[in-house]
Design a protein around this motif. Sequence first.
Motif, PDB file in Angstrom:
ATOM      1  N   ARG A  59       0.842  -1.197   0.000  1.00 20.22           N
ATOM      2  CA  ARG A  59       0.000   0.000   0.000  1.00 20.22           C
ATOM      3  C   ARG A  59       0.878   1.247   0.000  1.00 20.22           C
ATOM      4  NH1 ARG A  59      -2.264   3.165   4.005  1.00 20.22           N
ATOM      5  NH2 ARG A  59      -1.346   1.828   5.605  1.00 20.22           N
ATOM      6  N   GLU A  60       0.728   2.035  -1.053  1.00 21.80           N
ATOM      7  CA  GLU A  60       1.530   3.251  -1.150  1.00 21.80           C
ATOM      8  C   GLU A  60       1.003   4.291  -0.171  1.00 21.80           C
ATOM      9  OE1 GLU A  60       3.418   5.116  -5.002  1.00 21.80           O
ATOM     10  OE2 GLU A  60       1.408   5.903  -4.716  1.00 21.80           O
ATOM     11  N   LYS A  61       1.918   4.902   0.574  1.00 21.75           N
ATOM     12  CA  LYS A  61       1.537   5.867   1.596  1.00 21.75           C
ATOM     13  C   LYS A  61       2.177   7.223   1.296  1.00 21.75           C
ATOM     14  CE  LYS A  61       1.967   6.748   6.553  1.00 21.75           C
ATOM     15  NZ  LYS A  61       2.564   6.270   7.823  1.00 21.75           N
ATOM     16  N   LYS A  62       1.356   8.277   1.365  1.00 25.51           N
ATOM     17  CA  LYS A  62       1.871   9.623   1.156  1.00 25.51           C
ATOM     18  C   LYS A  62       2.552  10.100   2.437  1.00 25.51           C
ATOM     19  CE  LYS A  62      -1.586  10.774  -2.316  1.00 25.51           C
ATOM     20  NZ  LYS A  62      -2.734  11.643  -2.682  1.00 25.51           N
ATOM     21  N   LEU A  63       3.775  10.604   2.303  1.00 21.58           N
ATOM     22  CA  LEU A  63       4.582  10.934   3.470  1.00 21.58           C
ATOM     23  C   LEU A  63       4.350  12.344   3.992  1.00 21.58           C
ATOM     24  CD1 LEU A  63       7.935   9.356   2.192  1.00 21.58           C
ATOM     25  CD2 LEU A  63       6.344   8.367   3.846  1.00 21.58           C
ATOM     26  N   GLY A  64       3.960  13.263   3.128  1.00 22.96           N
ATOM     27  CA  GLY A  64       3.718  14.632   3.570  1.00 22.96           C
ATOM     28  C   GLY A  64       4.956  15.521   3.530  1.00 22.96           C
ATOM     29  N   TYR A  65       6.035  15.007   3.005  1.00 23.45           N
ATOM     30  CA  TYR A  65       7.265  15.802   2.883  1.00 23.45           C
ATOM     31  C   TYR A  65       8.054  15.319   1.668  1.00 23.45           C
ATOM     32  CZ  TYR A  65       9.465  11.711   5.000  1.00 23.45           C
ATOM     33  OH  TYR A  65       9.889  10.431   5.254  1.00 23.45           O
ATOM     34  N   LYS A  66       9.026  16.113   1.288  1.00 24.59           N
ATOM     35  CA  LYS A  66       9.875  15.778   0.151  1.00 24.59           C
ATOM     36  C   LYS A  66      11.330  15.921   0.581  1.00 24.59           C
ATOM     37  CE  LYS A  66       9.642  14.900  -4.399  1.00 24.59           C
ATOM     38  NZ  LYS A  66       8.828  13.816  -4.970  1.00 24.59           N
ATOM     39  N   THR A  67      12.182  14.973   0.175  1.00 26.62           N
ATOM     40  CA  THR A  67      13.614  15.024   0.500  1.00 26.62           C
ATOM     41  C   THR A  67      14.375  15.680  -0.639  1.00 26.62           C
ATOM     42  OG1 THR A  67      13.414  13.002   1.805  1.00 26.62           O
ATOM     43  CG2 THR A  67      15.619  13.655   1.133  1.00 26.62           C
ATOM     44  N   HIS A  68      15.097  16.742  -0.326  1.00 25.48           N
ATOM     45  CA  HIS A  68      15.892  17.434  -1.329  1.00 25.48           C
ATOM     46  C   HIS A  68      17.346  17.524  -0.881  1.00 25.48           C
ATOM     47  CE1 HIS A  68      12.562  19.819  -3.661  1.00 25.48           C
ATOM     48  NE2 HIS A  68      12.506  18.518  -3.828  1.00 25.48           N
ATOM     49  N   ILE A  69      18.243  17.140  -1.767  1.00 22.96           N
ATOM     50  CA  ILE A  69      19.682  17.326  -1.549  1.00 22.96           C
ATOM     51  C   ILE A  69      20.156  18.299  -2.619  1.00 22.96           C
ATOM     52  CG2 ILE A  69      21.929  16.203  -1.428  1.00 22.96           C
ATOM     53  CD1 ILE A  69      20.551  13.634  -0.599  1.00 22.96           C
ATOM     54  N   LYS A  70      20.762  19.396  -2.187  1.00 21.13           N
ATOM     55  CA  LYS A  70      21.146  20.470  -3.101  1.00 21.13           C
ATOM     56  C   LYS A  70      22.608  20.867  -2.884  1.00 21.13           C
ATOM     57  CE  LYS A  70      16.509  22.542  -2.773  1.00 21.13           C
ATOM     58  NZ  LYS A  70      15.776  23.792  -2.439  1.00 21.13           N
ATOM     59  N   PRO A  71      23.186  21.609  -3.809  1.00 24.70           N
ATOM     60  CA  PRO A  71      24.517  22.177  -3.551  1.00 24.70           C
ATOM     61  C   PRO A  71      24.458  23.121  -2.354  1.00 24.70           C
ATOM     62  CG  PRO A  71      23.954  22.321  -5.886  1.00 24.70           C
ATOM     63  CD  PRO A  71      22.714  21.898  -5.173  1.00 24.70           C
ATOM     64  N   GLY A  72      25.454  23.059  -1.485  1.00 21.32           N
ATOM     65  CA  GLY A  72      25.490  23.931  -0.316  1.00 21.32           C
ATOM     66  C   GLY A  72      25.651  25.395  -0.718  1.00 21.32           C
ATOM     67  N   LYS A  73      25.056  26.307   0.078  1.00 22.04           N
ATOM     68  CA  LYS A  73      25.127  27.741  -0.237  1.00 22.04           C
ATOM     69  C   LYS A  73      26.563  28.251  -0.202  1.00 22.04           C
ATOM     70  CE  LYS A  73      20.459  28.989   1.248  1.00 22.04           C
ATOM     71  NZ  LYS A  73      19.640  29.806   2.193  1.00 22.04           N
ATOM     72  N   GLU A  74      27.319  27.821   0.806  1.00 20.62           N
ATOM     73  CA  GLU A  74      28.710  28.277   0.923  1.00 20.62           C
ATOM     74  C   GLU A  74      29.549  27.794  -0.262  1.00 20.62           C
ATOM     75  OE1 GLU A  74      30.419  30.306   3.001  1.00 20.62           O
ATOM     76  OE2 GLU A  74      28.426  30.853   3.740  1.00 20.62           O
ATOM     77  N   GLU A  75      29.324  26.532  -0.682  1.00 16.89           N
ATOM     78  CA  GLU A  75      30.080  25.977  -1.810  1.00 16.89           C
ATOM     79  C   GLU A  75      29.729  26.698  -3.109  1.00 16.89           C
ATOM     80  OE1 GLU A  75      28.816  24.253   0.634  1.00 16.89           O
ATOM     81  OE2 GLU A  75      30.721  23.500   1.430  1.00 16.89           O
ATOM     82  N   THR A  76      28.444  27.046  -3.276  1.00 18.16           N
ATOM     83  CA  THR A  76      28.022  27.790  -4.468  1.00 18.16           C
ATOM     84  C   THR A  76      28.657  29.175  -4.489  1.00 18.16           C
ATOM     85  OG1 THR A  76      25.907  26.614  -4.424  1.00 18.16           O
ATOM     86  CG2 THR A  76      26.020  28.597  -5.772  1.00 18.16           C
ATOM     87  N   LYS A  77      28.643  29.829  -3.338  1.00 18.98           N
ATOM     88  CA  LYS A  77      29.235  31.157  -3.227  1.00 18.98           C
ATOM     89  C   LYS A  77      30.734  31.108  -3.519  1.00 18.98           C
ATOM     90  CE  LYS A  77      29.714  34.957   0.082  1.00 18.98           C
ATOM     91  NZ  LYS A  77      29.432  35.394   1.487  1.00 18.98           N
TER      92      LYS A  77
END
Length: 586
Positions: A358-376
Amino acid sequence: MAKRKAPGKDPQQVNPESEAWRKLPWRTFEQQVYRIQKRIYRASQRGKTRTVQKLQKLLMKSEAARLLAVRRVTQDNQGKKTAGVDGVRSVPPRQRLVMAKQIHLKYWKQRKPKPVRRVWIPKPGKDEKRPLGIPTMLERSKQALGKMALEPEWEAKFEPNSYGFRPGRSGHDAIEMIYKTIVHKPKFVYDADIKGCFDHIDQEALLQKLQTYPAMRQTIKGWLKAGVMEGEVFTPTEKGTPQGGVVSPLLANIALHGMEEAIKAEYGKSKAVEKPVLVRYADDFVILHSGREAVERAAEKIDRWLHGMGLHLNPKKTRLTHTLTPVEGQIGFNFLGFNIRQYPVGKTHTGRSANQWREKKLGYKTHIKPGKEETKRHMEAIKQRLRKLGHRSQAEVIETLNPVIRGWADYYKTVVSSEAFNRCDGILYAQLTSWAKKKHPTRGKRWISRKYWRTIENDRWVYATSEGKKIRTHSMTNIRRYTKVKGTASPYDGNLLYWSKRLKEHPLMNSEKAKLLRIQKGQCPRCGLYFKNGDLLETDHSIPIALGGKDDITNKWVYHRHCHDEKTAEDLTRIARYKAAGITNN
């Protein structure tokens, strides 16, 4: 694409000594060494310590391993032109053969290791500097030989979630493991850093943990206690492993081996109970669990465990957080340059559970992004390069920036980076416009736009030369998911097909290089050997551009670094000879 013939060598420019070194049966050497390493790996898996030690001695006495160790240090390594305290920075072919004899196991007791030369290098984005200890070429060769013998033994023992400084593993594997751990259930996170790990390891505890035979133990002890020369000042080393040595990362991994087992010991083998997950990359690690108390208890155990190796956690870089809800005003965490966090979302954007019934909706999304300091930091690096370029040509700007942009974008292309890439492209446009205005202070925006930006094929409004050479923007890099390495798999397990496939699909293997590897069927066109995990690869033109070669994939090959160096030397000699004869191409 049609099959291409590998480029040949110019017989008029062959150096007899270089040719003798090149003609050694390297393919046979590689096969012999790998065969013994595979036996060491399997014996270690079965717990046959005596067999492991016999095979290690056999490997270190073999001529094949000694020659390969010397070649790696003098031709492949990044610091091959960096001198130790003896001032030797380049080893010619004849001396390499002598060096291969000098590092035979029977001479190890006769020569006391020389101290390492201390060099200070800046930490990325910080004012601090970290010390590197540069051994002599001879000691580096001995360390490379010792590593060949020790690494297969410990690869069979290392824990599955250890990813730093190991063959076939990278930071992307660590990030993917974290994603798999948190994607279906939010977790508390203990984000930790070991204070001065390399500099404070208890040497006696490390030597005892190695449990190796006396000759190897004495040699490693000699490397650890060799001391440091900074200018004319000698400092003894009573603790730690000097950063910069070939074997230092392996020794650090051995010292930190056992952390996962330490936090899981109280849970037994039951699969019904959730256990803390420890993901480690070198001396950076995180502990993940859905319960705060379990994370804090695991952190206390790790702190006590580290004391046994003479190490301590860095309180300034250690904190407790949660992937979804605020803890002390913070959500998520940064690891290896990535920002990892979960966001509450509505039912149309929510993540879903992996329940097969049974598929269950979690209510959140997992995001992995480039770090702000590394981008800067990345955009600042581009800004500094543009400043140094000054009034250079547009083609030189493109040639300088493209590798920087490609390398950074390739590192982050396995996660949710589209928004960050577009933001970087906006800043890049402003930086290039500013560079153009400084170059032409009397010209207006329209003139600058017409001169430096144009439409090429399907690309609209791209920074490019009139010949079609264009800047590689961040958003040109396609986002694609990364497949984590299997459990405790190792390049020494004999599954060459699996590891060759992973080599081609590695995120830092740009598309052109991966395409060439497929065309070449994984072989170096110069020496004929198959590329394997850990090899340093370079792309070069078959026919140099200076001699009329095209700058496209039909005129390119991927080489081992040592093969590339030899080819470059031949190409430069050929170009000089053709120029002297008044010939512009071949």
